[in-house]
Design an enzyme around this catalytic site. Structure first.
Site, PDB file in Angstrom:
ATOM      1  N   LYS A 232      -9.961  -3.766   3.054  1.00 13.53           N
ATOM      2  CA  LYS A 232      -8.526  -4.402   2.615  1.00 13.53           C
ATOM      3  C   LYS A 232      -7.624  -3.213   2.342  1.00 13.53           C
ATOM      4  CE  LYS A 232      -5.931  -6.348  -1.199  1.00 13.53           C
ATOM      5  NZ  LYS A 232      -6.086  -7.231  -2.575  1.00 13.53           N
ATOM      6  N   GLU A 281       1.687  -9.387 -13.180  1.00 12.78           N
ATOM      7  CA  GLU A 281       0.254  -8.964 -13.503  1.00 12.78           C
ATOM      8  C   GLU A 281       0.154  -7.849 -14.442  1.00 12.78           C
ATOM      9  OE1 GLU A 281      -2.913  -6.810 -10.572  1.00 12.78           O
ATOM     10  OE2 GLU A 281      -1.239  -7.362  -9.753  1.00 12.78           O
TER      11      GLU A 281
END
Length: 492
Positions: A232, A281
Site C-alpha cells: 500500500k 484521526e
C-alpha cells in the site's frame, strides 16, 4: 501557593541549582472562549497588552465533542529540531524544562499546565518549498499564557522562566496584568454559527498537479504494488485556493469547530502563516500510563438521503479493499505500541465513524505505557502510520519521494500538545496553510492493488471539502474582514 510566594521559590531554586527554572501559576477563570482571546491578541491593537506576545507564537486546539480546548499565547520557551532524532531531541528538551519546574498546586482538583504545544513535519528535513517556509521539521512553544477549557471549567496559566542568577524574564505583576487582559478579552461564545455562503465570495480552487497526472501516478503505484514492491502507498495532492481578500484564520477555525465536532480542530501560527485543520484521526493520547491510538482507514461519501447514506455505509463495511487497508493500519499500530506498552488491545472488527462529509472505518487501540517511555517517544515510533505513508513503510516512503513531487510540510504529520502526565497528538489531515488571501490544502488516499484512479481522485476531493467549505463560509462571516496579525507580520 500564591503568585509572589511561587516567584520567590523559583528564584531560590534557580540560584541554588544554578540553572533556569520554569514557574507556572494557574487559576480558575470565568467562562471564556480561548479563540476569541487569541483573536484579540492577534488584532494588532495595543490596548490589551497581549498583541506583543502573538509574535512569539500562538496555537489553538479543540475537540468540540469532548468539550476540551487548549490555547497558547506567547512563548516562555521555543523548541526546534531537525533530522531523524527530532522527536527524541524535543522530548529531551521538554524533559529538561519540566525537571525542577515549579507550579502552584491544588488539593481539590488536578490543575492543567504547563504544556508544550506544536508539531512536526512529515519528513525529517525542513521545508522544501515556499509554502512551508515558516514551518520547520519540528517547532513547539511553551506558552506564556495558557488557556484551558474542560467540561465547562476554565483556567488560565501564566508562566515565566527564572535565569540561573535568579532574574525572571517577566515579573509577576506584569504577568498578572496580562492575565487580567486575557479575562477582559474573552467572551462566553464557545459555539460558533455557520455562515450562509455568498457564491460571489467563494475562492478559486486550482489543482497543483493536473487531475490526469495524479491519476497516472496512482496507476504507477498500483503497478508497483502488483509487482510485489509494495502492499500500500498513500499519495497526497494539493489544491491552491485564492480569495479576493485575506482569509481570517480565526473565522476559519470557528467554522471548522462548528461543523467538525468529532475532529481535532487546530491552528498553529508562524509569522505570516497559519497551519489549520480539522483531523478526525488521533495519532496517540497519553493519560498517566493509559495509551490510546486510532486506526482510521477506509472512506466513503455520505448519502444525500438517509437510505442512500445507510447503503454507502454498509458498502464501506463490506468492502474487501477498505477492510484490508484498515487492517494494515490497525496491525501496524498494535505492533508498534506493543514494543513499549503492556496490555495492547484492538478489536478485530472496525466500527463506523461518521463525519459531516464522509464515513470512515475506525478501530481504537489501547495499552499501558511502560514507565521508561514518554508520549513523544510514542509519537516518533508511530509516525508515519500506514494510514499516511503506506506499507512496507520504507518502500512506500521511497515511492512517495520519487513520484509524489509534493512538499507535504506538516500535512499528515503529528500535531498536538504534551504536559507532565498527559498529552495528545493528532495526524494533521484535512488541513492547509493559510497566508493572506491564499491557501494550500492537502488530501491523500491509500492506494492498493485494486484501487481505481478515478475513484481515488474523487475520494481526495471528498476529503478536501471540510476545508473548502469552511474557507467559503469564513469569507462571508461578519467578522472575516477584520485586520489580524498572524505572528509578527500584519495582514490587512
Amino acid at each position: 501557593m500564591l503568585p509572589n510566594a511561587l516567584a520567590a521559590s523559583a528564584r531560590a531554586r534557580a540560584v541554588a541549582e544554578n540553572r533556569p527554572v520554569l514557574a507556572s501559576f494557574t487559576e480558575r477563570a470565568p467562562e471564556l472562549d480561548p479563540l476569541t482571546i487569541l483573536e484579540s491578541a492577534g488584532s494588532g491593537l495595543e490596548f490589551n497588552g497581549l498583541s506583543e506576545h502573538a509574535a512569539a507564537g500562538m496555537m489553538y486546539w479543540t475537540r468540540p465533542d469532548e468539550r476540551f480546548t487548549l490555547a497558547g499565547l506567547g512563548a516562555v520557551a521555543t523548541l526546534t529540531a531537525e533530522g531523524p532524532g527530532r522527536f527524541a531531541s524535543i522530548d529531551r528538551s521538554w524533559g529538561k524544562i519540566l525537571n525542577g519546574s515549579l507550579a502552584n498546586a491544588s488539593t481539590s482538583e488536578r490543575l492543567p499546565g504547563p504544556v508544550l504545544m506544536g508539531g512536526f513535519a512529515f519528513e525529517n528535513a525542513g521545508p522544501q518549498s515556499e509554502t512551508w517556509r515558516n514551518f520547520p521539521s519540528a517547532h513547539f512553544i511553551v506558552p506564556r499564557i495558557q488557556l484551558t477549557v474542560a467540561d465547562g471549567k476554565c483556567w488560565t496559566t501564566v508562566s515565566w522562566m527564572v535565569a540561573a542568577d535568579g532574574q525572571p524574564d517577566m515579573d509577576i505583576e506584569t504577568l498578572l496584568t496580562l492575565r487580567s487582559s486575557v479575562l477582559k478579552s474573552g467572551t462566553p461564545a464557545l459555539n460558533g454559527e455557520m455562515a450562509i455562503g455568498d457564491p460571489a465570495e467563494v475562492p478559486r480552487f486550482r489543482d497543483s498537479l493536473p487531475a490526469d497526472a495524479w491519476r497516472e501516478m496512482v496507476s504507477c503505484a498500483m503497478a508497483a504494488i502488483r509487482a510485489g514492491n509494495l502492499q500500500k502507498v498513500v499519495l497526497a495532492r494539493a489544491v491552491e485556493a485564492t480569495a479576493l481578500r485575506d482569509l481570517s484564520v480565526f473565522e476559519l477555525v470557528r467554522q471548522l469547530r462548528a461543523s467538525q465536532e468529532s475532529s481535532f480542530v487546530f491552528s498553529y501560527w508562524r509569522n505570516d502563516s497559519a497551519f489549520v485543520g480539522a483531523s478526525p484521526e488521533r495519532l496517540v493520547r497519553l493519560d498517566g500510563h493509559s495509551v490510546s491510538a486510532s486506526s482510521l482507514a477506509g472512506t466513503a461519501r455520505r448519502g444525500a438521503t438517509k437510505s442512500e447514506d445507510e447503503k454507502l455505509a454498509a458498502e464501506l463495511i463490506a468492502s474487501t479493499k477498505d477492510q484490508a487497508e484498515h487492517a494494515a493500519v490497525r496491525n501496524s499500530l498494535r505492533r508498534n505500541l506493543a514494543e513499549v506498552c503492556d496490555d495492547v488491545v484492538a478489536a478485530q472488527t472496525p466500527t463506523l465513524l461518521t463525519l459531516q462529509h464522509m464515513h470512515h472505518l475506525h478501530t481504537a487501540v489501547t495499552g499501558r505505557l511502560q514507565s521508561d517511555n514518554s508520549l513523544l517517544d510514542l509519537v516518533g515510533r508511530l509516525h508515519p502510520t500506514p494510514a499516511v505513508g503506506g506499507s512496507p513503510s520504507e518502500n512506500a516512503l521511497q515511492f512517495i519521494h520519487e513520484n509524489e513531487h509534493l512538499d507535504r510540510g506538516w500535512y499528515a504529520a503529528p500535531i498536538g500538545w504534551v504536559g507532565r502526565h498527559a498529552g495528545e497528538f493528532a495526524v494533521a489531515l484535512r488541513s492547509g496553510v493559510i497566508t493572506g488571501a491564499n491557501a494550500t490544502l492537502f488530501a491523500g488516499c491509500g492506494i492498493v492493488a485494486d484501487s481505481d484512479p478515478a475513484l481515488e481522485l474523487a475520494e481526495s476531493a471528498l476529503k478536501l471539502q471540510p476545508m473548502q467549505s469552511a474557507i467559503a463560509a469564513a469569507l462571508v462571516s461578519p467578522t472575516s474582514d477584520s485586520t489580524i496579525v498572524a505572528g509578527s507580520e500584519q495582514l490587512q
